[in-house]
Design a protein around this motif. Sequence first.
Motif, PDB file in Angstrom:
ATOM      1  N   THR A   1     -72.341  10.907 -30.428  1.00  0.00           N
ATOM      2  CA  THR A   1     -71.136  10.697 -29.621  1.00  0.00           C
ATOM      3  C   THR A   1     -71.043   9.287 -29.050  1.00  0.00           C
ATOM      4  O   THR A   1     -70.071   8.959 -28.402  1.00  0.00           O
ATOM      5  N   ALA A   2     -72.024   8.435 -29.309  1.00  0.00           N
ATOM      6  CA  ALA A   2     -72.007   7.089 -28.744  1.00  0.00           C
ATOM      7  C   ALA A   2     -70.880   6.272 -29.340  1.00  0.00           C
ATOM      8  O   ALA A   2     -70.739   6.165 -30.556  1.00  0.00           O
ATOM      9  N   SER A   3     -70.071   5.664 -28.499  1.00  0.00           N
ATOM     10  CA  SER A   3     -68.876   4.964 -28.936  1.00  0.00           C
ATOM     11  C   SER A   3     -69.180   3.797 -29.873  1.00  0.00           C
ATOM     12  O   SER A   3     -68.450   3.548 -30.813  1.00  0.00           O
TER      13      SER A   3
ATOM     14  N   SER B   1     -66.730   0.856 -23.030  1.00  0.00           N
ATOM     15  CA  SER B   1     -67.076   2.271 -22.977  1.00  0.00           C
ATOM     16  C   SER B   1     -67.539   2.571 -21.567  1.00  0.00           C
ATOM     17  O   SER B   1     -68.487   1.949 -21.083  1.00  0.00           O
TER      18      SER B   1
ATOM     19  N   ARG C   1     -65.150  16.960 -27.224  1.00  0.00           N
ATOM     20  CA  ARG C   1     -66.092  16.372 -26.281  1.00  0.00           C
ATOM     21  C   ARG C   1     -65.424  15.352 -25.367  1.00  0.00           C
ATOM     22  O   ARG C   1     -66.012  14.947 -24.365  1.00  0.00           O
ATOM     23  N   GLY C   2     -64.256  14.900 -25.761  1.00  0.00           N
ATOM     24  CA  GLY C   2     -63.564  13.918 -24.928  1.00  0.00           C
ATOM     25  C   GLY C   2     -62.083  13.912 -25.245  1.00  0.00           C
ATOM     26  O   GLY C   2     -61.667  14.220 -26.366  1.00  0.00           O
TER      27      GLY C   2
ATOM     28  N   TYR D   1     -57.701   7.700 -32.551  1.00  0.00           N
ATOM     29  CA  TYR D   1     -57.083   6.673 -31.742  1.00  0.00           C
ATOM     30  C   TYR D   1     -55.649   6.451 -32.210  1.00  0.00           C
ATOM     31  O   TYR D   1     -55.344   6.577 -33.398  1.00  0.00           O
TER      32      TYR D   1
ATOM     33  N   GLN E   1     -69.288   3.970 -33.889  1.00  0.00           N
ATOM     34  CA  GLN E   1     -68.133   4.452 -34.643  1.00  0.00           C
ATOM     35  C   GLN E   1     -67.749   3.558 -35.812  1.00  0.00           C
ATOM     36  O   GLN E   1     -67.737   2.342 -35.695  1.00  0.00           O
TER      37      GLN E   1
ATOM     38  N   GLN F   1     -62.193  13.060 -29.028  1.00  0.00           N
ATOM     39  CA  GLN F   1     -63.429  13.037 -29.779  1.00  0.00           C
ATOM     40  C   GLN F   1     -63.914  14.458 -29.989  1.00  0.00           C
ATOM     41  O   GLN F   1     -63.912  15.268 -29.055  1.00  0.00           O
TER      42      GLN F   1
ATOM     43  N   GLY G   1     -71.449   4.888 -23.551  1.00  0.00           N
ATOM     44  CA  GLY G   1     -71.470   5.153 -24.974  1.00  0.00           C
ATOM     45  C   GLY G   1     -71.294   6.614 -25.304  1.00  0.00           C
ATOM     46  O   GLY G   1     -71.523   7.051 -26.416  1.00  0.00           O
ATOM     47  N   GLY G   2     -70.849   7.372 -24.324  1.00  0.00           N
ATOM     48  CA  GLY G   2     -70.714   8.809 -24.544  1.00  0.00           C
ATOM     49  C   GLY G   2     -69.388   9.203 -25.126  1.00  0.00           C
ATOM     50  O   GLY G   2     -68.766   8.452 -25.855  1.00  0.00           O
ATOM     51  N   ALA G   3     -68.917  10.366 -24.770  1.00  0.00           N
ATOM     52  CA  ALA G   3     -67.815  10.994 -25.488  1.00  0.00           C
ATOM     53  C   ALA G   3     -66.454  10.689 -24.898  1.00  0.00           C
ATOM     54  O   ALA G   3     -65.510  11.407 -25.166  1.00  0.00           O
ATOM     55  N   ASP G   4     -66.317   9.647 -24.145  1.00  0.00           N
ATOM     56  CA  ASP G   4     -65.017   9.352 -23.562  1.00  0.00           C
ATOM     57  C   ASP G   4     -64.260   8.274 -24.308  1.00  0.00           C
ATOM     58  O   ASP G   4     -63.250   7.794 -23.850  1.00  0.00           O
ATOM     59  N   GLY G   5     -64.726   7.881 -25.446  1.00  0.00           N
ATOM     60  CA  GLY G   5     -63.987   6.938 -26.257  1.00  0.00           C
ATOM     61  C   GLY G   5     -64.092   5.520 -25.748  1.00  0.00           C
ATOM     62  O   GLY G   5     -64.739   5.229 -24.742  1.00  0.00           O
TER      63      GLY G   5
ATOM     64  N   PHE H   1     -57.608   5.704 -27.150  1.00  0.00           N
ATOM     65  CA  PHE H   1     -58.379   6.906 -27.426  1.00  0.00           C
ATOM     66  C   PHE H   1     -57.579   8.173 -27.198  1.00  0.00           C
ATOM     67  O   PHE H   1     -56.946   8.333 -26.141  1.00  0.00           O
TER      68      PHE H   1
END
Lengths: 113, 111
Positions: free
Chosen positions: A97-99, B90, A55-56, A35, A102, A48, B94-98, A45
Amino acid sequence: DAGVTQSPTHLIKTRGQHVTLRCSPISGHKSVSWYQQVLGQGPQFIFQYYEKEERGRGNFPDRFSARQFPNYSSELNVNALLLGDSALYLCASSFGTASYEQYFGPGTRLTVT
Amino acid sequence: AQRVTQPEKLLSVFKGAPVELKCNYSYSGSPELFWYVQYSRQRLQLLLRHISRESIKGFTADLNKGETSFHLKKPFAQEEDSAMYYCALSYSGGGADGLTFGKGTHLIIQP
């Protein structure tokens, strides 16, 4: 466990130069996110990585790139630095991968002159 | 595009008074909402998320989809609550997009 570690703590670069920032995740975590936090703003962001694959990706130019190594540590690279790249760069790690899972590092303060 | 708005840059209240930090979001789908906190000289850390419906350190937040809000509340503020608070969204479950963060609210609890 020391938590997420980042290096260096502070960095001063001039316009046009390249910079590499490093991040070591919490042991057992396989995902790293990056970030950018400009002064007075919330974190934004950038990337990721999970299991060494991207992945992102956020809305950042191609000057920004990253990679993740087999030990799950990560590097963020920024080419052709601009004054506007001056910011605190945060790394966050998570098992998946769940935000919300983190855990954030202390950040690297980058100043571009 | 998703957006998180925290209208107050700074909020100062006296110890023992109620606290409400406002957060509004814009997103067409079903977002997950979070509150993160950063105490002085410490790292950004998760305070709570809407899906867990927990009360952490006396703070609660209810997701109001009609008003697209996720305000953070505490009935009686304590001095140790002084910190920077960020609302975050999110948009991929909750996935990979930050996470998309708001600009933050600096909460100061006066003795």
